[in-house]
Write an enzyme that holds these catalytic residues in place. Structure first.
Site, PDB file in Angstrom:
ATOM      1  N   ARG A 351       0.784  -1.170   0.073  1.00 20.29           N
ATOM      2  CA  ARG A 351      -0.239  -0.112  -0.079  1.00 20.29           C
ATOM      3  C   ARG A 351       1.051   1.116  -0.079  1.00 20.29           C
ATOM      4  O   ARG A 351       0.366   2.270  -0.698  1.00 20.29           O
ATOM      5  CB  ARG A 351      -0.993   0.094   1.014  1.00 20.29           C
ATOM      6  CG  ARG A 351      -2.189   1.087   1.139  1.00 20.29           C
ATOM      7  CD  ARG A 351      -3.095   1.109   2.234  1.00 20.29           C
ATOM      8  NE  ARG A 351      -4.133   0.328   1.901  1.00 20.29           N
ATOM      9  CZ  ARG A 351      -5.178   0.583   1.332  1.00 20.29           C
ATOM     10  NH1 ARG A 351      -5.395   1.795   1.106  1.00 20.29           N
ATOM     11  NH2 ARG A 351      -6.233  -0.181   1.296  1.00 20.29           N
ATOM     12  N   GLU A 786      -9.331   6.349   7.845  1.00 24.44           N
ATOM     13  CA  GLU A 786      -7.926   6.429   7.706  1.00 24.44           C
ATOM     14  C   GLU A 786      -7.607   7.758   6.923  1.00 24.44           C
ATOM     15  O   GLU A 786      -6.443   8.402   7.075  1.00 24.44           O
ATOM     16  CB  GLU A 786      -7.244   5.187   6.905  1.00 24.44           C
ATOM     17  CG  GLU A 786      -7.385   4.098   7.781  1.00 24.44           C
ATOM     18  CD  GLU A 786      -6.852   2.680   6.795  1.00 24.44           C
ATOM     19  OE1 GLU A 786      -5.997   2.084   7.371  1.00 24.44           O
ATOM     20  OE2 GLU A 786      -7.833   2.162   6.066  1.00 24.44           O
TER      21      GLU A 786
END
Length: 831
Positions: A351, A786
């Site tokens: 990621r 997030e």
């Protein structure tokens, strides 16, 4: 107060409008009003109170350690390695066993199942066996009648360990090719040729530290043996299904013998995604050996020493760019400090690769990711899951480009945004993506078919940015925060202030929403309507304070047309919704909310069909709203319809299942569409630094963030505020320090500083972008957990802006994260 202190205070009062603006705190969304009366509008879109708020304030909300203990419950404490790396030659537990109340010791030899945790990589022992790999690794447990007795006895266990050389530095690990997983390289275009042809080139290094989760409720589990070889585990976990699997695996049982329950957590932030499983496995092994319930609750110091953190990263980069600051080539090496085992380091590092672009198009690029093995705690998931480590790299590079060209950093960022503009660079005309090998690690090479007229709207992993709102969102924030005016005012301030320097930065975020492990993008839920018209909800997501249960209750209430107050949510439990994914990746509401909506919709359709039969109309003509069921000929209360439906044997409960559409990607080449959509946002932060002490203060923050159509504006704004502050803490005060012998020196609140109320700027505004999700998501919403974390990078960039104003502009490039006073002084050349 001396003159310098007065200057600092004066700077602290200088928000967007100067001293007159001090104290402003606008927490209302831009276009969606919170605090609507309960009956005045649907539940979705209004600021409903958190479902546990009153119980939490009154002290009646039950956490694992509050559960009444069964008679005979024992307590466990861990035996920790004092050595970073060594050969474990023996364990002498006799001094511990001699203490009153001590019932036994549990070691690797007592594991009936697999002695290695059931992780994907299968590389982490449940208890240390032949070797120890970090200070704080758990070698076994002492079990006693009380917590105090167990902890006191654990410290008396004598360990025979032969010390071996330890690798504690990520660059040393990389040099030794010490990796927990093979390196990965993603490549597009011809970055070497593009670098050579670039009008300007820079290179540099960056060091970014890790972060302790510091949840209010520490790691805890309570293992209860049941009849016929069954187990009930209370676990403070973000992933009950994984805990179920890990416990069964360690005990040598099938999953159906283990039930895991979690009503709520006192915070998680990713720290309880995998590593809560350790506590549950350890407690269950102790309970099995001693035949009694066992609770394991780590104290704060042990929690720090045992559990993993956010991955620290080191970077080496080369960038080419034109006279306007537009990037023409980038080569980036990312060294992830993974600790002693893989845990979730693979997907975290992946990621980071995905989010290296952040909001910007990279034409010719090579990103090499090294997953380095060191003798420290095994680092794990943390809010953003590698995304922040990717985003900060490109933001730091853009800041350096702007200073090199003496341009406004915001203009450089705008110049590099994703757009529909046709790519001009001939090196990207083929639209090729190369995934090459590095360090002789075999990795396949992929060459995509030629793409006609490539545009600046495709990521380096070949996903098109179809919902791009970056330019209008950033421009709106620049306008409302008066960015240009403030930058000019700060320049005037710095010109006349020799000690206190100020800085400002406006940085965006583009964050992909979905699990990168595609199979996790599924969810289930149960909805029950009882004969009195009350509704009970259960789903696979977990509540850690983020308001997940509240939001899903709102969705279910509107789907059934009942008041929000008629819906209750029960504890997450593997025996109700099996195989649930972790509550992570900001996807808790997206997945579980949609599954619950589908379950409620099935019941709604059953009731509508039933009423249509009573009233002789089509089911589509029957509406459920405001506690009533309305047909063209009759209006009945919801409760009355439910009683009639039950009497006529109509099903009043249902399950629901959801799988995220459109997503796909090749996990070997890291190309495809790993995300369903992107969430966007931007923050403008202003800071002051004291050039004599290195201290910094955040003066003002303005945020404009994209949550789609907010399901609950109050909760969403709280998540944006909290995420921002946590990101700010990562980059300013939260410094992890390991000693030369591998011990974590910052292992308590006395040595590790998270942001406190005094660190919050007086001027702190949050507004929501007024546009629904362009993808078909629950309620038109977007994820919120997030993405706001990355907005804290604006504080880091503002501090670098202030550092640059205090001397040579290149001083800013010397600043490492976090920007503690010591690190700021080093960047300024004062240490």
């Amino acid at each position: 107060m001396n003159a310098r202190d007065k200057d600092f205070d004066a700077a602290s009062g200088g928000g967007p409008g100067g001293a007159a603006d001090a104290g402003e705190r606008n927490l209302a969304p831009a276009t969606q009003s919170p605090h609507a009366p309960a009956q005045a509008m649907p539940a979705v879109g209004s600021s409903r109170i958190h479902e546990s708020a009153r119980a939490q304030v009154a002290g009646r909300a039950t956490y694992i350690d509050d559960i009444p203990e069964l008679r005979g419950t024992l307590h466990a404490a861990p035996i920790l390695s004092p050595v970073a790396h060594g050969s474990l030659r023996g364990v002498d537990a006799q001094p511990a066993l001699a203490l009153p109340g001590v019932r036994g010791v549990v070691l690797a030899a007592d594991i009936p199942g697999d002695p290695v945790l059931a992780t994907f990589v299968h590389d982490e022992p449940i208890f240390a066996r032949d070797s120890v790999q970090h200070v704080g690794q758990v070698i076994g447990l002492v079990v006693a009648d009380s917590v105090q007795s167990a902890r006191r006895a654990a410290r008396l266990v004598k360990l025979d360990i032969e010390a071996l050389p330890a690798v504690l530095d990520v660059r040393a690990a990389h040099a030794a090719q010490s990796y927990v997983l093979p390196p990965v390289v993603v490549r597009r275009g011809e970055p070497e040729a593009a670098l050579t042809a670039s009008a300007h080139r820079l290179q540099g290094q960056l060091e970014v530290g890790g972060q302790e989760h510091f949840y209010l409720e520490g790691q805890v589990a309570y293992a209860i043996p049941r009849e016929q070889g069954q187990w009930h585990i209370h676990s403070s976990t973000q992933h009950p299904g994984e805990v179920q699997h890990w416990v069964a695996h360690a005990l040598g049982l099938e999953n159906n013998a283990v039930t895991v329950e979690c009503r709520r957590m006192g915070g998680g932030f990713g720290g309880k995604e995998t590593q809560a499983g350790h506590m549950a496995v350890w407690a269950a092994l102790a309970a099995r050996k001693l035949g009694r319930p066992v609770k394991l609750r780590l104290d704060r110091d042990d929690d720090f020493m045992i559990t993993g953190k956010r991955h620290p990263f080191a970077y080496d980069w080369q960038v080419g760019f034109d006279d306007s600051g537009r990037i023409t080539a980038l080569k980036l090496d990312m060294l992830a400090n993974c600790g002693f085992s893989a845990d979730l380091s693979g997907p975290v590092a992946d990621r980071a690769i995905f989010h290296t672009d952040n909001a910007y198009f990279l034409s010719d690029v090579e990103i090499a990711s090294y997953r380095c093995k060191t003798n420290v705690q095994s680092h794990t998931a943390f809010r953003g899951f590698g995304g922040p480590q990717g985003v900060i790299a490109i933001e730091a590079i853009l800041g350096d480009i702007a200073r090199h060209l003496r341009l406004d950093p915001l203009q450089v960022r705008l110049r590099n945004l994703y757009s529909e503009e046709v790519v001009q660079s001939p090196s990207t005309g083929s639209g090729r993506t190369d995934v090459a090998s590095l360090q002789a690690v075999p990795t396949p090479t992929v060459r995509a078919e030629p793409v006609e007229a490539p545009r600046r709207n495709t990521t380096h992993y070949q996903m098109k940015v179809e919902d791009n709102i970056l330019e209008p969102l950033i421009s709106e924030l620049a306008k409302t925060s008066r960015y240009e005016e403030r930058r000019a005012r700060i320049a005037r301030w710095n010109a006349q202030s020799p000690v206190i320097k100020r800085g400002i930065a406006l940085t965006p975020v583009k964050f992909g929403i979905s699990f990168t492990a595609t199979f996790f993008n599924q969810a289930g839920a149960l909805v029950h309507v009882f004969t009195d018209g009350s509704v009970q909800l259960n789903h696979g997501g977990t509540e850690m304070g983020q308001g997940l249960h509240t939001k899903i209750m709102q969705v279910v209430a509107d789907e059934l047309g009942v008041p929000f107050e008629r819906v209750r949510c029960t504890a997450t439990e593997t025996g109700k919704v099996p195989n649930a994914s972790a509550t992570a990746a900001s996807s808790g509401t997206d997945l579980n909310g949609r599954a619950a909506q589908f379950a409620a919709r099935n019941i709604r359709d059953n009731l509508a069909a039933f009423v249509a039969g009573l009233d002789g109309c089509g089911a589509g003509a029957v509406r459920l709203r405001a506690g009533e069921v309305i047909s063209p000929t009759c209006t009945r209360s919801f409760d009355e319809v439910v009683r009639l439906a039950y009497a006529n044997r109509i099903q009043l409960w249902s399950d629901g299942f959801y799988r995220t559409p459109k997503i796909h990607y090749d996990k070997v080449t890291l190309t495809g569409r790993p995300f369903y959509y992107f969430s966007y946002g931007a923050a403008c932060s202003e800071v002051a630094i004291d050039t004599l002490t290195g201290e910094s203060r955040v003066l003002a923050v303005d945020i404009l963030h994209d949550v789609g159509t907010s399901i609950n504006p109050a909760i969403d704004i709280g998540q944006i505020e909290g995420g921002f502050v946590q990101g700010m803490g990562w980059l300013t005060t939260e410094q992890l320090v390991w000693t030369a012998d591998g011990k974590l020196a910052t292992h308590a609140p006395s040595t590790y500083k998270i942001p406190a109320t005094g660190d919050i700027p007086e001027h702190f505004t949050v507004a929501l972008w007024p546009e629904p999700n362009r993808e078909d998501n629950v309620g038109g919403s977007k994820a919120v957990g997030e993405p706001p974390f990355m907005l804290g990078i604006s504080v880091w960039e503002a501090i670098r802006d202030a550092v640059a104003s205090a001397g040579a502009p290149q001083n800013a490039s010397r600043l490492v994260a976090p920007a503690t006073p010591e690190n700021v002084l080093r960047a300024l050349g004062g240490v």
